[in-house]
Scaffold this motif. Structure first.
Motif, PDB file in Angstrom:
ATOM      1  N   SER A   1     -18.810  55.510  21.241  1.00 10.81           N
ATOM      2  CA  SER A   1     -19.927  55.519  20.291  1.00 10.81           C
ATOM      3  C   SER A   1     -21.072  54.704  20.870  1.00 10.81           C
ATOM      4  O   SER A   1     -20.939  54.088  21.925  1.00 10.81           O
ATOM      5  CB  SER A   1     -19.480  54.894  18.974  1.00 10.81           C
ATOM      6  N   CYS A   2     -22.174  54.681  20.123  1.00  7.92           N
ATOM      7  CA  CYS A   2     -23.337  53.927  20.613  1.00  7.92           C
ATOM      8  C   CYS A   2     -23.480  52.576  19.930  1.00  7.92           C
ATOM      9  O   CYS A   2     -24.454  51.861  20.175  1.00  7.92           O
ATOM     10  CB  CYS A   2     -24.605  54.740  20.412  1.00  7.92           C
ATOM     11  N   ASP A   3     -22.566  52.233  19.017  1.00  7.91           N
ATOM     12  CA  ASP A   3     -22.581  50.983  18.234  1.00  7.91           C
ATOM     13  C   ASP A   3     -23.546  51.020  17.054  1.00  7.91           C
ATOM     14  O   ASP A   3     -23.646  50.049  16.299  1.00  7.91           O
ATOM     15  CB  ASP A   3     -22.926  49.760  19.100  1.00  7.91           C
ATOM     16  N   GLY A   4     -24.268  52.134  16.878  1.00  2.75           N
ATOM     17  CA  GLY A   4     -25.273  52.193  15.818  1.00  2.75           C
ATOM     18  C   GLY A   4     -24.697  52.013  14.426  1.00  2.75           C
ATOM     19  O   GLY A   4     -25.356  51.450  13.552  1.00  2.75           O
ATOM     20  N   CYS A   5     -23.472  52.509  14.204  1.00  4.29           N
ATOM     21  CA  CYS A   5     -22.899  52.375  12.860  1.00  4.29           C
ATOM     22  C   CYS A   5     -22.439  50.939  12.608  1.00  4.29           C
ATOM     23  O   CYS A   5     -22.513  50.451  11.483  1.00  4.29           O
ATOM     24  CB  CYS A   5     -21.762  53.380  12.675  1.00  4.29           C
TER      25      CYS A   5
ATOM     26  N   GLU B   1     -15.424  53.173  13.991  1.00  9.97           N
ATOM     27  CA  GLU B   1     -16.595  53.870  14.541  1.00  9.97           C
ATOM     28  C   GLU B   1     -16.192  54.530  15.853  1.00  9.97           C
ATOM     29  O   GLU B   1     -15.420  53.958  16.622  1.00  9.97           O
ATOM     30  CB  GLU B   1     -17.712  52.849  14.812  1.00  9.97           C
TER      31      GLU B   1
ATOM     32  N   GLY C   1     -19.452  57.289  10.490  1.00  6.74           N
ATOM     33  CA  GLY C   1     -20.410  57.871  11.427  1.00  6.74           C
ATOM     34  C   GLY C   1     -19.974  59.207  12.002  1.00  6.74           C
ATOM     35  O   GLY C   1     -18.799  59.573  11.981  1.00  6.74           O
ATOM     36  N   ALA C   2     -20.965  59.926  12.529  1.00  8.51           N
ATOM     37  CA  ALA C   2     -20.734  61.278  13.044  1.00  8.51           C
ATOM     38  C   ALA C   2     -19.735  61.298  14.197  1.00  8.51           C
ATOM     39  O   ALA C   2     -18.980  62.257  14.347  1.00  8.51           O
ATOM     40  CB  ALA C   2     -22.062  61.888  13.495  1.00  8.51           C
ATOM     41  N   CYS C   3     -19.709  60.237  15.016  1.00  7.34           N
ATOM     42  CA  CYS C   3     -18.740  60.206  16.125  1.00  7.34           C
ATOM     43  C   CYS C   3     -17.321  60.219  15.573  1.00  7.34           C
ATOM     44  O   CYS C   3     -16.459  60.951  16.046  1.00  7.34           O
ATOM     45  CB  CYS C   3     -18.946  58.959  16.986  1.00  7.34           C
TER      46      CYS C   3
ATOM     47  N   GLY D   1     -22.808  60.363   8.890  1.00  5.92           N
ATOM     48  CA  GLY D   1     -24.171  59.917   9.193  1.00  5.92           C
ATOM     49  C   GLY D   1     -24.279  59.432  10.616  1.00  5.92           C
ATOM     50  O   GLY D   1     -23.299  59.028  11.234  1.00  5.92           O
ATOM     51  N   CYS D   2     -25.469  59.492  11.159  1.00  7.41           N
ATOM     52  CA  CYS D   2     -25.702  59.014  12.529  1.00  7.41           C
ATOM     53  C   CYS D   2     -27.049  58.294  12.574  1.00  7.41           C
ATOM     54  O   CYS D   2     -28.045  58.900  12.917  1.00  7.41           O
ATOM     55  CB  CYS D   2     -25.665  60.183  13.501  1.00  7.41           C
ATOM     56  N   PRO D   3     -27.050  56.990  12.216  1.00  9.35           N
ATOM     57  CA  PRO D   3     -25.883  56.204  11.784  1.00  9.35           C
ATOM     58  C   PRO D   3     -25.687  56.286  10.277  1.00  9.35           C
ATOM     59  O   PRO D   3     -26.540  56.792   9.554  1.00  9.35           O
ATOM     60  CB  PRO D   3     -26.316  54.778  12.163  1.00  9.35           C
TER      61      PRO D   3
HETATM   62  S1  SF4 Z   1     -22.503  58.143  14.590  1.00 10.03           S
HETATM   63 FE1  SF4 Z   1     -24.455  57.946  15.680  1.00 10.03          FE
HETATM   64  S2  SF4 Z   1     -25.138  55.853  15.275  1.00 10.03           S
HETATM   65 FE2  SF4 Z   1     -22.940  55.958  14.739  1.00 10.03          FE
HETATM   66  S3  SF4 Z   1     -21.915  55.295  16.605  1.00 10.03           S
HETATM   67 FE3  SF4 Z   1     -22.033  57.524  16.701  1.00 10.03          FE
HETATM   68  S4  SF4 Z   1     -23.909  57.956  17.861  1.00 10.03           S
HETATM   69 FE4  SF4 Z   1     -24.003  55.822  17.203  1.00 10.03          FE
END
Ligand code: SF4
Ligand code: SF4
Ligand code: SF4
Length: 265
Positions: free
Chosen positions: A18-22, A63, A89-91, A141-143
């Protein structure tokens, strides 16, 4: 509800691909997070400090998607140690943007980019948490938004099931009085098939929804794909609308495949 003299509920936040956004949605709660920390024990949350990944938790937020062989081992351990598991989150709920590789030659990409692709232990597919272990609740959600996270924590601490929002983004858009970008400007918008929760953030800024909150229940993707075609999108463009951040959500996947057959046929 925390009763004086009893141990506080134990909450863990785990990260996978993931990107850590959540997780940032947690941290961005600011004062609310400090108030939450008085009501629960944050037993594992690497991004915020506490480190104890194999500890028992009453609520584990997860996440990220399953992308490596090690992920599969770790999620099973987390499930064993957690009373409630919430995918955020979407991931975590649909494989995320990284699931675009599911339809590609992922090994070929790695070979083209890295000098030692054999050092990369990556599964051919990126998959949601629920494909591997039981998930008690999913937050899309993203995020995700901090408001959603707090609502889930509050519900679980009160011993009730969190409420799943059955509305679509269009409903929030109308409630907020935002002009419809599809009607007023002819912009293709995913709002009619996307679950609510963000407050119609993108239409509120004059742009289209791109579906980051995933498909709403009973999403009429056929009608929306037909509307996109009327607006001049060719089948490949329709495929791209559905094959995005939530490409592996079954409803969006089916809509993308259907548009792909029109493109190829
Ligand atoms: S759902 Fe979107 S914001 Fe959350 S970890 Fe995944 S890429 Fe990042
Ligand atoms: S702008 Fe998008 S979300 Fe808002 S009402 Fe129009 S189609 Fe629905
Ligand atoms: S309007 Fe759509 S794309 Fe924008 S945040 Fe909301 S769900 Fe995501």
């Amino acid at each position: 509800m925390n009763v004086p003299g009893t141990p506080k509920p134990r909450v863990a936040v785990h990260k996978f691909s993931s990107c850590d956004g959540c997780q940032l949605a947690f941290l961005n709660l600011g004062e609310e997070l400090l108030r939450l920390a008085e009501r629960v024990d944050l037993v594992h949350f690497a991004e915020a400090g506490p480190l104890d990944p194999d500890t028992d938790a009453d609520i584990a937020f997860v996440e990220g998607s399953m992308s490596t062989p090690e992920d599969l081992e770790r999620i099973r351990r987390i499930r064993e140690h957690s009373r409630m598991l919430v995918a955020i989150g979407a991931c975590a709920t649909a494989g995320g943007i990284q699931a675009l590789r599911n339809d590609a030659d992922a090994a070929g990409w790695a070979a083209a980019i890295y000098s030692h692709p054999e050092a990369i232990a990556s599964l051919a597919h990126s998959t949601p948490i629920a494909s591997h272990v039981k998930v008690d609740f999913e937050l899309w959600g993203c995020p995700v938004s901090g408001r959603q996270i707090l609502a889930v924590v509050n519900a679980l601490l009160l011993g009730v099931g969190p409420r799943d929002n059955g509305d679509k983004v269009c409903t929030e858009c109308k409630r907020n009085g935002y002009p419809c970008v599809m009607v007023s400007r002819g912009i293709a918008c995913m709002g009619p098939v996307t679950r609510a929760g963000c407050g119609a953030l993108c239409p509120g800024l004059g742009r289209d929804c791109y579906g980051c909150y995933g498909p709403v229940e009973n999403a009429n993707t056929d009608a929306l794909a037909a509307q996109f075609a009327l607006q001049g999108l060719d089948p490949q463009a329709v495929v791209r609308r559905f094959r995005s951040i939530n490409s592996q959500a079954p409803v969006f996947l089916a809509a993308a495949n259907k548009a792909g057959r029109r493109r190829d046929g």
